[in-house]
Motif scaffolding. Structure first.
Motif, PDB file in Angstrom:
ATOM      1  N   PRO A 144     -38.690  80.424  33.321  1.00 35.89           N
ATOM      2  CA  PRO A 144     -37.828  80.093  34.469  1.00 35.89           C
ATOM      3  C   PRO A 144     -38.553  79.201  35.483  1.00 35.89           C
ATOM      4  N   GLU A 145     -39.837  79.461  35.713  1.00 37.99           N
ATOM      5  CA  GLU A 145     -40.596  78.668  36.701  1.00 37.99           C
ATOM      6  C   GLU A 145     -40.703  77.203  36.260  1.00 37.99           C
ATOM      7  N   GLU A 146     -40.965  76.997  34.981  1.00 34.29           N
ATOM      8  CA  GLU A 146     -41.083  75.630  34.461  1.00 34.29           C
ATOM      9  C   GLU A 146     -39.721  74.926  34.539  1.00 34.29           C
ATOM     10  N   ARG A 147     -38.671  75.661  34.213  1.00 31.29           N
ATOM     11  CA  ARG A 147     -37.329  75.062  34.256  1.00 31.29           C
ATOM     12  C   ARG A 147     -36.934  74.719  35.685  1.00 31.29           C
ATOM     13  N   ALA A 148     -37.292  75.593  36.642  1.00 34.09           N
ATOM     14  CA  ALA A 148     -36.970  75.326  38.053  1.00 34.09           C
ATOM     15  C   ALA A 148     -37.747  74.100  38.533  1.00 34.09           C
ATOM     16  N   LYS A 149     -38.991  73.979  38.092  1.00 33.47           N
ATOM     17  CA  LYS A 149     -39.821  72.833  38.500  1.00 33.47           C
ATOM     18  C   LYS A 149     -39.178  71.526  38.006  1.00 33.47           C
ATOM     19  N   ARG A 150     -38.678  71.550  36.756  1.00 34.42           N
ATOM     20  CA  ARG A 150     -38.055  70.338  36.198  1.00 34.42           C
ATOM     21  C   ARG A 150     -36.788  69.965  36.974  1.00 34.42           C
ATOM     22  N   ARG A 151     -35.929  70.972  37.246  1.00 35.99           N
ATOM     23  CA  ARG A 151     -34.688  70.694  38.005  1.00 35.99           C
ATOM     24  C   ARG A 151     -35.011  70.175  39.398  1.00 35.99           C
ATOM     25  N   TYR A 152     -36.039  70.777  40.036  1.00 35.81           N
ATOM     26  CA  TYR A 152     -36.457  70.381  41.380  1.00 35.81           C
ATOM     27  C   TYR A 152     -36.858  68.898  41.363  1.00 35.81           C
ATOM     28  N   ASN A 153     -37.702  68.520  40.401  1.00 38.63           N
ATOM     29  CA  ASN A 153     -38.168  67.129  40.332  1.00 38.63           C
ATOM     30  C   ASN A 153     -37.015  66.161  40.083  1.00 38.63           C
ATOM     31  N   GLU A 154     -36.066  66.585  39.226  1.00 32.81           N
ATOM     32  CA  GLU A 154     -34.901  65.734  38.935  1.00 32.81           C
ATOM     33  C   GLU A 154     -34.107  65.446  40.211  1.00 32.81           C
ATOM     34  N   LEU A 155     -33.857  66.505  40.997  1.00 33.81           N
ATOM     35  CA  LEU A 155     -33.025  66.359  42.200  1.00 33.81           C
ATOM     36  C   LEU A 155     -33.768  65.578  43.286  1.00 33.81           C
TER      37      LEU A 155
END
Ligand code: DC
Length: 217
Positions: A144-155
């Protein structure tokens, strides 16, 4: 020869980026089913229709003409691709996509597309429901942490103001709703190949999937 590829997994696992690239390599039409649920959510919110108002929701969907134009999702002639990835839609989409009648209508549309074209489809129930007989099935995960980091960077790259912890909490909540709903919950199909991408970059995952398909075609 007809070819179909299913990619399932939780929010932010990289499914859409990877599916797009694999699709290009094998000349497959890319269908982002999450985008379809997001589009229904967007239109329902615009019309003030709550996810509990099943009849109104079905009427709304029956009046939507949805199609993909390359990477863009066009709904009633409007390109909704940017709007549907905004945090307000992400926050609400799990509730709308848990409604069995909504799923029935969208799954029917997805099956129709897959009968006409060679497709690579990503979502939560592709290998288990929509393309039960897909030639290839992959289940893509990451922490979940890695996925949140990816979404954060995208936005952030899109200049959207966001908070990492809010995204992480939203992902954890969505994982829970998506995998505990009654109708076709998120789960790995028995015959799907599982890939944990926590420590892999996009190119590595694309290469892994492409090699797997080529070897087993
Ligand atoms: O892949 P995504 O995050 O854009 O998907 C948005 C939501 O839609 C997700 O929370 C669950 C739902 N969804 C679903 O229930 N079934 C699918 N095949 C695809 C998405």
């Amino acid at each position: 020869m007809k070819l179909s590829v299913a990619i399932d997994g939780p929010a932010g696992a990289g499914k859409s980026t990877i599916a797009k690239l694999v699709g290009k390599k094998f000349n497959l039409m890319y269908i982002n089913t999450g985008a379809m649920y997001r589009a229904v959510t967007l239109m329902a919110i615009r019309e003030n229709i709550n996810y509990s108002e099943t009849q109104k929701l079905c009427q709304l969907i029956e009046n939507l003409e949805m199609h993909f134009d390359k990477d863009k999702l066009i709904v009633n002639e409007e390109d909704v691709s940017e709007e549907i990835v905004m945090p307000n839609i992400s926050k609400n989409v799990s509730n709308y996509s848990a409604v069995p009648e909504v799923r029935e209508l969208l799954v029917c549309l997805q099956k129709q597309i897959s009968e006409k074209y060679n497709v690579i489809m990503d979502g939560r129930d592709i290998g288990t429901v929509v393309l039960k007989n897909a030639d290839f099935k992959f289940f893509l995960t990451a922490s979940p942490e890695e996925r949140a980091k990816r979404r954060y960077n995208e936005l952030i790259a899109k200049n959207v103001e966001v908070d990492y912890n809010n995204i992480l909490n939203d992902i954890i909540k969505r994982d829970y709703i998506d995998s505990h709903r009654e109708t076709s919950p998120l789960k790995k199909a028995e015959d799907a190949v599982e890939i944990d991408s926590s420590f892999m970059n996009i190119e590595e995952v694309v290469l892994y999937i492409s090699n797997y398909i080529t070897k087993n075609m």
